[in-house]
Design an enzyme around this catalytic site. Sequence first.
Site, PDB file in Angstrom:
ATOM      1  N   CYS A  75      -2.921  -4.479   2.724  1.00  0.00           N
ATOM      2  CA  CYS A  75      -3.480  -2.826   3.493  1.00  0.00           C
ATOM      3  C   CYS A  75      -4.149  -2.575   5.104  1.00  0.00           C
ATOM      4  O   CYS A  75      -4.275  -3.060   5.140  1.00  0.00           O
ATOM      5  CB  CYS A  75      -4.230  -1.421   2.297  1.00  0.00           C
ATOM      6  SG  CYS A  75      -3.666  -1.339   1.282  1.00  0.00           S
ATOM      7  N   HIS A  76      -3.602  -1.161   5.643  1.00  0.00           N
ATOM      8  CA  HIS A  76      -3.729  -1.115   7.160  1.00  0.00           C
ATOM      9  C   HIS A  76      -5.644  -0.422   7.063  1.00  0.00           C
ATOM     10  O   HIS A  76      -5.932   0.174   5.847  1.00  0.00           O
ATOM     11  CB  HIS A  76      -3.540  -0.481   7.861  1.00  0.00           C
ATOM     12  CG  HIS A  76      -1.862  -1.401   8.173  1.00  0.00           C
ATOM     13  ND1 HIS A  76      -1.145  -1.037   7.121  1.00  0.00           N
ATOM     14  CD2 HIS A  76      -1.119  -1.831   9.273  1.00  0.00           C
ATOM     15  CE1 HIS A  76       0.271  -1.305   8.401  1.00  0.00           C
ATOM     16  NE2 HIS A  76      -0.220  -1.945   8.719  1.00  0.00           N
ATOM     17  N   MET A 112      -2.259   4.304  -1.538  1.00  0.00           N
ATOM     18  CA  MET A 112      -3.213   3.292  -1.485  1.00  0.00           C
ATOM     19  C   MET A 112      -4.616   3.028  -1.250  1.00  0.00           C
ATOM     20  O   MET A 112      -5.168   3.319  -2.959  1.00  0.00           O
ATOM     21  CB  MET A 112      -3.321   2.264  -0.880  1.00  0.00           C
ATOM     22  CG  MET A 112      -1.425   1.572  -0.773  1.00  0.00           C
ATOM     23  SD  MET A 112      -0.668   0.766  -2.427  1.00  0.00           S
ATOM     24  CE  MET A 112      -2.118   0.014  -2.840  1.00  0.00           C
ATOM     25  N   GLU A 113      -4.855   4.266  -1.067  1.00  0.00           N
ATOM     26  CA  GLU A 113      -6.303   5.111  -0.906  1.00  0.00           C
ATOM     27  C   GLU A 113      -6.945   6.011  -2.123  1.00  0.00           C
ATOM     28  O   GLU A 113      -8.043   5.869  -2.699  1.00  0.00           O
ATOM     29  CB  GLU A 113      -7.104   5.722   0.489  1.00  0.00           C
ATOM     30  CG  GLU A 113      -6.931   4.378   1.805  1.00  0.00           C
ATOM     31  CD  GLU A 113      -5.683   3.968   2.039  1.00  0.00           C
ATOM     32  OE1 GLU A 113      -5.423   2.980   2.904  1.00  0.00           O
ATOM     33  OE2 GLU A 113      -4.319   4.284   2.230  1.00  0.00           O
ATOM     34  N   ASP A 127     -18.062   2.091 -16.289  1.00  0.00           N
ATOM     35  CA  ASP A 127     -19.854   1.583 -15.890  1.00  0.00           C
ATOM     36  C   ASP A 127     -21.149   2.791 -16.473  1.00  0.00           C
ATOM     37  O   ASP A 127     -22.073   2.214 -17.008  1.00  0.00           O
ATOM     38  CB  ASP A 127     -20.405   1.639 -14.479  1.00  0.00           C
ATOM     39  CG  ASP A 127     -21.460   0.183 -14.078  1.00  0.00           C
ATOM     40  OD1 ASP A 127     -21.505  -0.464 -14.817  1.00  0.00           O
ATOM     41  OD2 ASP A 127     -21.706   1.431 -13.616  1.00  0.00           O
TER      42      ASP A 127
END
Length: 163
Positions: A75-76, A112-113, A127
């Site tokens: 990824c950039h 992707m982000e 969590d």
Amino acid sequence: MELTHFDQNGNALMVDVTQKTDTVREATASGTIRVNDAVFSAVQGGTVKKGDVLSVAATAGIMGAKKTSELIPMCHILPLTGCRIWFEMEPQEKKIRCFCTVKITGKTGVEMEALTGVSTALLTIYDMCKAFDRSMEMGEIHLCAKSGGRSGFIQNDTVPRVD
């Protein structure tokens, strides 16, 4: 379709986007976490002792989206111009659905982000609530829609439209 993350010898590479034109780009992703009754009630009622689960998860999701290039090797590094995380409670199925929309003006997309933002937010819910339920299930993580770039607008037709 040609794979773009490999050279002619099969070696992994980061795609060179130097010659691409900057465009406004946006991507929205979604995913869910299925929880038990106690977790659903505690999250919805804001009674989890660790704090406001959805606010913390939203912040974590934004942080995750910003750090995508540190997690996904090809990824950039992108200067995001906007990132929004929101949740929908689904009481019938005891699910919390997370959405992440990421925006940029740049040479490459932000799918992707958006996916990383959703994943990080869901992991944060796990969590913060694992003391109530260690059998929570995350899934259904997918791209809902993207716009910008050469391919323009793409809608995932298997999911309801997100506006």
